[in-house]
Design a protein around this motif. Structure first.
Motif, PDB file in Angstrom:
ATOM      1  N   LEU A 291       5.912  45.565  11.337  1.00 11.48           N
ATOM      2  CA  LEU A 291       6.241  46.576  10.276  1.00 11.48           C
ATOM      3  C   LEU A 291       7.434  47.777  10.728  1.00 11.48           C
ATOM      4  CD1 LEU A 291       3.229  46.754   8.101  1.00 11.48           C
ATOM      5  CD2 LEU A 291       4.881  45.159   7.909  1.00 11.48           C
ATOM      6  N   VAL A 292       6.996  48.284  11.797  1.00 10.05           N
ATOM      7  CA  VAL A 292       7.988  49.414  11.969  1.00 10.05           C
ATOM      8  C   VAL A 292       9.397  49.075  12.387  1.00 10.05           C
ATOM      9  CG1 VAL A 292       8.461  51.040  14.035  1.00 10.05           C
ATOM     10  CG2 VAL A 292       6.120  51.159  12.982  1.00 10.05           C
ATOM     11  N   PRO A 293       9.671  47.755  13.121  1.00  9.21           N
ATOM     12  CA  PRO A 293      11.323  47.385  13.411  1.00  9.21           C
ATOM     13  C   PRO A 293      11.735  46.928  12.201  1.00  9.21           C
ATOM     14  CG  PRO A 293       9.785  46.399  14.967  1.00  9.21           C
ATOM     15  CD  PRO A 293       8.916  47.131  14.180  1.00  9.21           C
ATOM     16  N   THR A 294      10.853  46.347  11.254  1.00 11.39           N
ATOM     17  CA  THR A 294      11.375  46.058   9.861  1.00 11.39           C
ATOM     18  C   THR A 294      11.910  47.203   9.060  1.00 11.39           C
ATOM     19  OG1 THR A 294      10.042  43.919   9.914  1.00 11.39           O
ATOM     20  CG2 THR A 294      10.994  44.568   7.869  1.00 11.39           C
ATOM     21  N   ARG A 295      11.109  48.248   9.222  1.00  9.62           N
ATOM     22  CA  ARG A 295      11.399  49.392   8.322  1.00  9.62           C
ATOM     23  C   ARG A 295      12.653  50.317   8.863  1.00  9.62           C
ATOM     24  NH1 ARG A 295       5.370  51.384   7.318  1.00  9.62           N
ATOM     25  NH2 ARG A 295       4.749  49.808   5.549  1.00  9.62           N
ATOM     26  N   VAL A 296      12.708  50.192  10.368  1.00 10.07           N
ATOM     27  CA  VAL A 296      13.895  50.782  10.921  1.00 10.07           C
ATOM     28  C   VAL A 296      15.180  49.897  10.295  1.00 10.07           C
ATOM     29  CG1 VAL A 296      14.830  51.264  13.223  1.00 10.07           C
ATOM     30  CG2 VAL A 296      12.484  51.837  12.785  1.00 10.07           C
ATOM     31  N   GLU A 297      15.061  48.623  10.695  1.00  8.57           N
ATOM     32  CA  GLU A 297      16.089  47.974  10.335  1.00  8.57           C
ATOM     33  C   GLU A 297      16.586  48.105   8.626  1.00  8.57           C
ATOM     34  OE1 GLU A 297      18.019  43.315  10.944  1.00  8.57           O
ATOM     35  OE2 GLU A 297      16.466  43.893  11.801  1.00  8.57           O
TER      36      GLU A 297
END
Length: 151
Positions: free
Chosen positions: A24-30
């Motif tokens: 989830l974190v990479p998706t949210r950063v992206e």
């Protein structure tokens, strides 16, 4: 280590928490950095090269830094070459390796995207954690062998 394959409740919670961080974190950063015009992977590729001496890095090292499979990195590098953002050439010290060098245009692209990326990382992660939490993340990543502090 135990021969019992089943996880205890705290172990399951830890594994689930790690899974949510990884997914989830990479998706949210992206999503937060979308306005930069670069995907998270593309940004990591360009910024990885931008931080290397002489703006040059071996493709294998770049694959590790960006978390991408060699084929995905190769495809991105081809797109970046077509846009004039980087060049590739054989490593003169090891003909089996390929060096990627960021061009002036590529450096300008990553410099323009960097503040957007930094704000996204702050919004999604850094500003929600204190120094002890951040140190724990570093310690855990090092212990799992997924990150090492720079020299």
């Amino acid at each position: 280590m135990t021969d019992d394959p089943w996880l205890t409740e705290p172990q399951k919670d830890g594994w689930s928490a790690l899974g949510s961080l990884v997914m989830l974190v990479p998706t949210r950063v992206e999503a937060a950095q979308r306005s930069s015009g670069l995907s998270l992977f593309e940004y990591l590729v360009l910024s990885g090269i931008s931080e290397a001496p002489d703006l040059t890095l071996r493709m294998g090292e770049l694959a590790y830094l960006s978390g991408g499979a060699p084929s995905r990195l190769s495809n991105a590098a081809k797109r970046f070459e077509d846009r004039g953002w980087l060049t590739r050439r054989p490593d003169p010290d090891d003909g089996r390796a390929t060096l990627a060098t960021l061009t002036d245009e590529g450096l300008a692209v990553v410099r323009a995207a960097a503040p957007v990326h930094a704000r996204a990382v702050r919004e999604v992660v850094v500003d929600r954690l204190d120094d002890d939490d951040l140190a724990a993340l570093v310690r855990i990543a090092a212990r799992l062998g997924t990150w090492a502090p720079p020299d």
